[in-house]
Design an enzyme around this catalytic site. Structure first.
Site, PDB file in Angstrom:
ATOM      1  N   ALA A  65       0.853  -1.189   0.000  1.00 42.69           N
ATOM      2  CA  ALA A  65       0.000   0.000   0.000  1.00 42.69           C
ATOM      3  C   ALA A  65       0.889   1.240   0.000  1.00 42.69           C
ATOM      4  O   ALA A  65       2.032   1.194   0.454  1.00 42.69           O
ATOM      5  CB  ALA A  65      -0.884  -0.018   1.239  1.00 42.69           C
ATOM      6  N   GLY A 106       0.842  -5.051   1.037  1.00 44.79           N
ATOM      7  CA  GLY A 106      -0.275  -5.171   0.108  1.00 44.79           C
ATOM      8  C   GLY A 106       0.143  -5.810  -1.209  1.00 44.79           C
ATOM      9  O   GLY A 106      -0.675  -6.445  -1.897  1.00 44.79           O
ATOM     10  N   GLU A 111      -0.016  -9.374  -0.565  1.00 48.43           N
ATOM     11  CA  GLU A 111      -1.443  -9.745  -0.467  1.00 48.43           C
ATOM     12  C   GLU A 111      -2.076  -9.819  -1.863  1.00 48.43           C
ATOM     13  O   GLU A 111      -2.877 -10.706  -2.150  1.00 48.43           O
ATOM     14  CB  GLU A 111      -2.178  -8.739   0.422  1.00 48.43           C
ATOM     15  CG  GLU A 111      -1.743  -8.860   1.883  1.00 48.43           C
ATOM     16  CD  GLU A 111      -2.267  -7.738   2.755  1.00 48.43           C
ATOM     17  OE1 GLU A 111      -1.979  -6.561   2.445  1.00 48.43           O
ATOM     18  OE2 GLU A 111      -2.951  -8.019   3.747  1.00 48.43           O
ATOM     19  N   GLU A 130       3.970  -4.999   7.574  1.00 44.68           N
ATOM     20  CA  GLU A 130       3.035  -4.020   8.157  1.00 44.68           C
ATOM     21  C   GLU A 130       3.272  -3.794   9.643  1.00 44.68           C
ATOM     22  O   GLU A 130       3.145  -2.681  10.143  1.00 44.68           O
ATOM     23  CB  GLU A 130       1.586  -4.483   7.944  1.00 44.68           C
ATOM     24  CG  GLU A 130       1.059  -4.275   6.531  1.00 44.68           C
ATOM     25  CD  GLU A 130       1.367  -5.429   5.594  1.00 44.68           C
ATOM     26  OE1 GLU A 130       2.269  -6.237   5.915  1.00 44.68           O
ATOM     27  OE2 GLU A 130       0.731  -5.528   4.533  1.00 44.68           O
TER      28      GLU A 130
HETATM   29  C1  LIG Z   1     -11.267   4.038  11.104  1.00 42.78           C
HETATM   30  C2  LIG Z   1     -10.217   3.904  10.122  1.00 42.78           C
HETATM   31  C3  LIG Z   1     -10.149   2.561   9.466  1.00 42.78           C
HETATM   32  C4  LIG Z   1      -9.009   2.533   8.578  1.00 42.78           C
HETATM   33  C5  LIG Z   1      -8.835   1.293   7.790  1.00 42.78           C
HETATM   34  C6  LIG Z   1      -7.839   1.610   6.757  1.00 42.78           C
HETATM   35  C7  LIG Z   1      -7.616   0.536   5.775  1.00 42.78           C
HETATM   36  C8  LIG Z   1      -6.475   0.945   4.875  1.00 42.78           C
HETATM   37  C9  LIG Z   1      -6.118   0.038   3.743  1.00 42.78           C
HETATM   38  C10 LIG Z   1      -5.901  -1.365   4.115  1.00 42.78           C
HETATM   39  C11 LIG Z   1      -5.110  -2.113   3.126  1.00 42.78           C
HETATM   40  C12 LIG Z   1      -3.879  -2.618   3.763  1.00 42.78           C
HETATM   41  C13 LIG Z   1      -2.857  -3.058   2.773  1.00 42.78           C
HETATM   42  C14 LIG Z   1      -1.568  -3.524   3.370  1.00 42.78           C
HETATM   43  O1  LIG Z   1      -1.753  -4.610   4.214  1.00 42.78           O
HETATM   44  C15 LIG Z   1      -0.846  -2.424   4.058  1.00 42.78           C
HETATM   45  C16 LIG Z   1       0.501  -2.197   3.434  1.00 42.78           C
HETATM   46  O2  LIG Z   1       0.827  -2.667   2.409  1.00 42.78           O
HETATM   47  S1  LIG Z   1       1.535  -1.156   4.283  1.00 42.78           S
HETATM   48  C17 LIG Z   1       2.977  -1.143   3.285  1.00 42.78           C
HETATM   49  C18 LIG Z   1       3.774  -2.380   3.413  1.00 42.78           C
HETATM   50  N1  LIG Z   1       5.017  -2.241   2.680  1.00 42.78           N
HETATM   51  C19 LIG Z   1       6.150  -1.898   3.245  1.00 42.78           C
HETATM   52  O3  LIG Z   1       6.235  -1.723   4.428  1.00 42.78           O
HETATM   53  C20 LIG Z   1       7.310  -1.714   2.343  1.00 42.78           C
HETATM   54  C21 LIG Z   1       8.002  -0.433   2.663  1.00 42.78           C
HETATM   55  N2  LIG Z   1       9.119  -0.194   1.765  1.00 42.78           N
HETATM   56  C22 LIG Z   1      10.307  -0.802   1.911  1.00 42.78           C
HETATM   57  O4  LIG Z   1      10.538  -1.602   2.770  1.00 42.78           O
HETATM   58  C23 LIG Z   1      11.379  -0.395   0.961  1.00 42.78           C
HETATM   59  O5  LIG Z   1      11.078   0.882   0.481  1.00 42.78           O
HETATM   60  C24 LIG Z   1      11.518  -1.361  -0.235  1.00 42.78           C
HETATM   61  C25 LIG Z   1      10.186  -1.587  -0.914  1.00 42.78           C
HETATM   62  C26 LIG Z   1      12.097  -2.684   0.257  1.00 42.78           C
HETATM   63  C27 LIG Z   1      12.475  -0.734  -1.253  1.00 42.78           C
HETATM   64  O6  LIG Z   1      13.688  -0.408  -0.599  1.00 42.78           O
HETATM   65  P1  LIG Z   1      14.762   0.511  -1.338  1.00 42.78           P
HETATM   66  O7  LIG Z   1      15.004   0.022  -2.666  1.00 42.78           O
HETATM   67  O8  LIG Z   1      15.922   0.604  -0.396  1.00 42.78           O
HETATM   68  O9  LIG Z   1      14.089   1.922  -1.509  1.00 42.78           O
HETATM   69  P2  LIG Z   1      13.636   2.956  -0.399  1.00 42.78           P
HETATM   70  O10 LIG Z   1      13.270   2.295   0.847  1.00 42.78           O
HETATM   71  O11 LIG Z   1      14.623   4.044  -0.322  1.00 42.78           O
HETATM   72  O12 LIG Z   1      12.288   3.502  -1.034  1.00 42.78           O
HETATM   73  C28 LIG Z   1      12.305   4.246  -2.229  1.00 42.78           C
HETATM   74  C29 LIG Z   1      11.226   5.274  -2.154  1.00 42.78           C
HETATM   75  O13 LIG Z   1       9.969   4.625  -2.153  1.00 42.78           O
HETATM   76  C30 LIG Z   1       9.221   5.032  -1.022  1.00 42.78           C
HETATM   77  N3  LIG Z   1       8.407   3.908  -0.604  1.00 42.78           N
HETATM   78  C31 LIG Z   1       8.805   2.660  -0.412  1.00 42.78           C
HETATM   79  N4  LIG Z   1       7.770   1.886  -0.087  1.00 42.78           N
HETATM   80  C32 LIG Z   1       6.702   2.678  -0.086  1.00 42.78           C
HETATM   81  C33 LIG Z   1       5.331   2.459   0.182  1.00 42.78           C
HETATM   82  N5  LIG Z   1       4.845   1.241   0.484  1.00 42.78           N
HETATM   83  N6  LIG Z   1       4.494   3.505   0.106  1.00 42.78           N
HETATM   84  C34 LIG Z   1       4.945   4.735  -0.201  1.00 42.78           C
HETATM   85  N7  LIG Z   1       6.238   5.008  -0.468  1.00 42.78           N
HETATM   86  C35 LIG Z   1       7.099   3.984  -0.408  1.00 42.78           C
HETATM   87  C36 LIG Z   1      10.266   5.418  -0.010  1.00 42.78           C
HETATM   88  O14 LIG Z   1       9.730   6.282   0.938  1.00 42.78           O
HETATM   89  C37 LIG Z   1      11.278   6.076  -0.885  1.00 42.78           C
HETATM   90  O15 LIG Z   1      10.773   7.365  -1.177  1.00 42.78           O
HETATM   91  P3  LIG Z   1      11.727   8.579  -1.321  1.00 42.78           P
HETATM   92  O16 LIG Z   1      12.502   8.649  -0.049  1.00 42.78           O
HETATM   93  O17 LIG Z   1      12.619   8.282  -2.463  1.00 42.78           O
HETATM   94  O18 LIG Z   1      10.836   9.744  -1.521  1.00 42.78           O
END
Ligand SMILES: CCCCCCCCCCCCC[C@H](O)CC(=O)SCCNC(=O)CCNC(=O)[C@H](O)C(C)(C)COP(=O)(O)OP(=O)(O)OC[C@H]1O[C@@H](n2cnc3c(N)ncnc32)[C@H](O)[C@@H]1OP(=O)(O)O
Length: 947
Positions: free
Chosen positions: A61, A100, A103, A123
């Protein structure tokens, strides 16, 4: 955001195109939904392949979307359409499938992974859980134990492990997309039902309860006070005990509880802060994207103490050849053996061969003439370091970069003795350097941007989280530590005990309080530095008052402790006593109690009761205050940099976000008010004086046009139930409309301190809830959470007022659980979290009022005479902590020990050394179940949830 192509005449290829990680932002979700609809309705299409552009399947996500109102199609229905379709869908996983993204793959009928791909559900590290079915589908696919481990740790696994576990159907060394296209064609015509994970039955182990109980105990021990892992376990339990659809409902209820919690905000802030720190910027305008680093192929390390050895290992394991220098043969040989042992163990753990051929050991600086970079790691002595730098300046070729691992001495003074001041910088590693992730890159006034870029890039190559900082005594981390340590010892003088102060800090989330940590690090080093700097010892003028130095308050108790030969764990006695030298089990020592009592009576100090709240405020607000001073001085570019330093170098609890983030969560006005209060009480402690910038920043913000605009907007919405006074925690209306006013740095993050905020409301009917148990034995973990919460409220219950319209709580707010915004109510037989009602200050007969965002006594309270016993007791999270055992680094330049955290050679960001606090909010034994009838929590039995 997704490309749709028809390939091989009959396969729809859907490519996610959202660089850099193909996160599932709203446009991507739209595009997937549209593409699937197209593929399923096109008779030419017989199968579908989903892949990601640029060799990255999907990073999950879009975390940035979590800070604003949720827009666009919800993810789950988009994914459900994939599984429900009558054409086989194959996920082609290259690079990564995380969160996500993983998933999404689990909703596909088949999964092909490229051999270098990594998969996982991280997550939990963001304070949430895999809420797009991850907690329900993974256990069905691979069973409870393996799924539980992946979900509660967030660990990434390799493609090979995924194959072994049964997550993927095939691993290929070729292009995953090409392989998946072939695979998809072969899948056409095969029955899809068995491939739909939602229809599988979770293999349920006979000892399910014991398994989940053990997992619960494990996460409570490993990450005490952290909510997300507990919620993950509850969700996995649902996968084992409920039908799929009910389990999904449970998953989303748990997610709703976590989603807006302060912990989730803090952990997501940490994720971005870490990445922000890499985008360094200097006052000169030089920054990460306009300065080119040099390539470093060879390096030298001078000094093979603890720090030097760790630095050698860090360099060698990333393929840099290293010349290690010592001054004596015996020291050299000893260092050589230790480095080789460390590298061999490290290689064994990583399953690679040790890069011993990259090492050379020498007694002669002459051998360094051709290296690209030198890191000096000798004893923390300016005269000695200057001699080394003079020598290096003569010996090394003109282009060699000269860096120092000093923990706080003047880098520019060292630059000044060389022929190349522009090529000199600080590289301050933390002990042990091969384990600790933090590196402070110190930019002297003459350091060139190329030098800083090179040091930052080298740090990154070594796997460090590098932060660029300015050149001032103690740099950032150790400079801030001084006022923190001072407060701890001043509190001792005033009446607290080491164990009380440690407990308050450990309850806050530190793995070890300041005194336990000092005992671990060794007290003698700080004593020596204080003697050298003339703060104690024979050089102090006997006419100098013992509790004053340079006109400021000074606490000589640490010196007195050292004078008794109590140097901490290594001598079996320090602030605590130990069964024997080297033992780690700290026990309160009556001798220390005597020492404190004698000291107080000698100086006529009347000991007073000190609340945990005062301990937290004085120790932590002073930390943030010094952080503001550092920002004002230009020694750090951003608050995120400071927080990253404290998270990675000083074991600040990650779910608190760091000292600056924590201050913003409390509310800067509140922090300033408390600092003013304490400074008035202790005018001889300059560090308690609120820093002008933060203060004027807060004042300015109150006068800002933008704020007026926000308030006008909010006022125009007066009466609307979705506008409430700001609790300092929520997302402001202007921010969510893209008009963030940036006077407060926290506005950059999306949590603003404007007066009115838009509160996303949740209908009572959709509240996370759980049936009230008939008897305590029926307790579930959800109830466990609720009861803990209830207990917490009970402690401060006199401060509560009845809700404004108790008969009609139509809307509730799911937000910060730990800043006491919530009460637990029984509504229609269910335990619900309900937002605490606003406090009416005008009510004459009300009990003492508190700010909802903090639990601090009112202004008129004095420290000696507190009438409200609220304490800031919160969850805690342990981190592995490591002492600096080396003489060359274990102390900051100002004479205090510095606290350092390590990750126990583990990549697990949530890992801890398992120190558990008996006072932790979530600790089992503190969590006695209260029957609702016994509680004074308001019980509302018959609410029309449709009102
Ligand atoms: C009452 C209220 C109720 C509310 C309910 C709400 C429901 C909401 C929706 C539910 C659906 C849930 C879905 C899911 O289960 C949730 C998720 O998926 S959470 C995200 C999980 N993913 C991660 O944690 C991955 C995070 N990223 C990383 O670990 C690393 O970035 C990577 C993917 C391994 C890549 O690593 P690198 O190559 O080293 O690169 P960087 O880390 O430097 O990242 C580059 C750049 O990308 C940005 N970025 C990375 N991942 C994300 C992301 N998931 N979302 C947004 N941005 C991301 C990172 O910040 C860097 O950005 P920059 O610094 O260059 O601007």
């Amino acid at each position: 955001m997704a490309r749709y192509e028809l390939v091989k005449r009959s396969v729809a290829l859907i490519t996610l195109t959202n660089p850099p990680v193909n996160a599932l932002s709203s446009p991507v979700r739209h595009a997937i939904a549209n593409s699937m609809e197209r593929a399923l309705s096109d008779p030419k299409v017989r199968a579908v392949v989903i892949c990601g552009e640029n060799g990255r399947f999907c990073g999950g996500a879009d975390i940035r979307e979590f800070a604003g109102p949720l827009r666009g199609p919800p993810l789950i229905p988009v994914l459900e359409a994939i599984e429900a379709g009558d054409k086989p869908v194959v996920a082609a996983i290259e690079g990564m499938a995380l969160g996500g993204g993983f998933e999404l793959a689990l909703f596909c009928h088949y999964r092909i992974a490229q051999s270098k791909a990594r998969l996982g559900l991280p997550e939990v590290t963001l304070g949430i859980l895999p809420a797009a079915g991850g907690t329900q589908r993974l256990p069905r696919l691979i069973g409870i134990p393996a799924a539980l481990e992946m979900i509660t740790t967030g660990r990434h696994i390799s493609a090979q492990e995924a194959l072994k576990l049964g997550i993927v159907d095939q691993v290929t060394d070729q292009n995953a997309c090409e392989t998946a296209l072939e695979f998809a064609l072969k899948a056409v015509g095969k029955p899809l039902s068995p491939r739909r994970v939602s229809t599988l039955t979770t293999p349920c182990p006979p000892d399910l309860d014991a398994l989940l109980e053990a997992a619960t105990m494990q996460v409570k021990k490993k990450t005490p006070g952290v909510m997300a892992p507990l919620a993950c376990i509850q969700a996995v339990r649902a996968a084992a005990t409920m039908p799929y659809s009910k389990g999904m409902k449970q998953e989303s209820e748990l997610m709703a509880t976590l989603f807006n919690s302060g912990q989730a905000r803090a952990l997501q802030y940490c994720f971005f802060a870490q990445r922000t720190a890499g985008k360094w910027t200097l006052p000169s305008g030089a920054q990460w994207n306009n300065s080119k680093p040099r390539e470093i192929r060879s390096a030298a390390v001078i000094g093979l103490g603890t720090m030097g050895r760790g630095i050698v290992v860090s360099l060698a394991r990333v393929g840099i050849s290293v010349i290690a220098v010592e001054s004596e043969k015996k020291l050299l040989e000893n260092g050589r053996q230790m480095v080789i042992g460390m590298l061999e163990r490290d290689a064994k753990r990583r399953g690679v061969s040790a890069s011993l051929n990259l090492l050379k050991f020498t007694l002669s600086l002459q051998d360094l003439k051709d290296v690209d970079l030198v890191i000096e790691a000798v004893f923390e002595d300016m005269a000695l370091k200057k001699r080394v730098f003079q020598e290096l300046s003569k010996v090394c070729r003109p282009g060699t970069l000269l860096c120092t691992n000093t923990s706080g001495l003047d880098v520019d003074a060292l630059a000044g003795v060389t022929d190349r001041p522009h090529l000199v910088a600080g590289m301050h590693f933390f002990s042990p350097a091969h384990v600790m992730k933090l590196l402070e890159v110190v930019c002297g006034p003459r350091s060139s941007s190329e030098t800083i870029a090179t040091a930052m890039s080298l740090g990154k190559k070594m796997g460090k989280v590098s932060v660029a900082v300015g050149n001032c005594p103690g740099f950032v981390g150790n400079r801030m530590l001084k006022p923190y340590l001072d407060q701890a010892t001043f509190l001792l003088e005033e009446g607290a005990t080491p164990e009380q102060i440690d407990k308050a800090l450990e309850d806050f989330g530190f793995a070890m309080g300041v005194f336990r940590m000092s005992d671990l690090a060794g007290l003698d080093v700080g004593w020596r530095v204080r003697k050298e700097s003339g703060l104690t010892g024979p050089d102090v003028d006997p006419k100098n008052p013992p509790r004053k130095r340079q006109g400021r308050r000074y606490c000589p108790i640490p010196d007195m402790v050292c004078e008794q030969g109590r140097f901490g764990q290594k001598t079996g006695r320090g602030w605590y006593k130990y069964d024997k030298p080297g033992d780690t089990n700290a026990k309160p020592d009556p001798l220390i109690q005597n020492l404190l009592e004698t000291y107080r009576s000698r100086y006529g100090i009347q000991p007073r009761n000190i609340s945990d709240q005062e301990i937290i405020e004085r120790c932590l607000f002073v930390l943030a205050n010094e952080g503001f001073r550092i920002l004002e001085d230009g020694m750090a570019a951003r608050p995120e940099d400071i927080d990253v330093i404290y998270l990675f170098g000083y074991a600040f609890p990650r779910h608190r976000g760091g000292p600056m983030f924590y201050a913003s969560m409390v509310g800067l006005e509140r922090v300033l008010e408390r600092l003013e209060h304490y400074h008035q009480a202790h005018p001889d402690v300059p560090h308690l004086e609120p820093i002008t910038m933060a203060y004027t920043g807060a004042q300015k913000a109150l006068k800002s046009d933008k704020l007026d605009e926000a308030q006008a907007l909010a006022k125009s919405c007066a009466g609307r139930p979705d506008f409430l006074p700001c609790d300092g925690l929520s997302i402001c209306a202007t921010h969510s409309h893209g008009k963030c006013f940036k006077l407060h740095w926290c506005c950059h993050l999306g949590w603003c301190h404007c007066k009115y905020v838009y509160q996303p409301m949740t209908n009572v009917a959709q509240l996370p809830s759980t049936p009230v148990p008939a008897a305590p034995s029926d307790c579930t973990d959800t109830i466990d959470l609720s009861i803990s919460l209830t207990e917490r409220f009970l402690r401060i219950s006199p401060c509560f007022l009845p809700p404004p319209c108790p008969e009609s709580p139509k809307y509730c707010n799911i937000a910060e659980l730990f800043i006491d915004d919530y009460i637990v109510k029984r509504i229609n037989g269910k335990m619900c979290y309900v937002q605490r009602p606003p406090i009416h200050t005008e009510a004459p007969s009300t009990p003492p009022q508190i700010n909802p965002a903090s639990l601090t006594p009112q202004k008129q309270h004095t420290e000696d005479k507190q009438t409200v016993e609220e304490t800031v007791k919160g969850p805690k999270m342990g981190h592995c902590s490591s002492p600096s055992s080396s003489e060359d680094s274990g102390i900051n330049a100002l004479g205090g020990h510095y606290l350092e955290s390590c990750e126990e050679e583990s990549e697990d960001e949530l890992s801890t050394d398992g120190h558990s606090s008996p006072g932790s909010l979530w600790d089992q034994d503190e969590c006695t179940l209260l029957s609702p009838s016994k509680s004074i929590v308001e019980i509302i039995e018959n609410i029309e949830t449709t009102v």
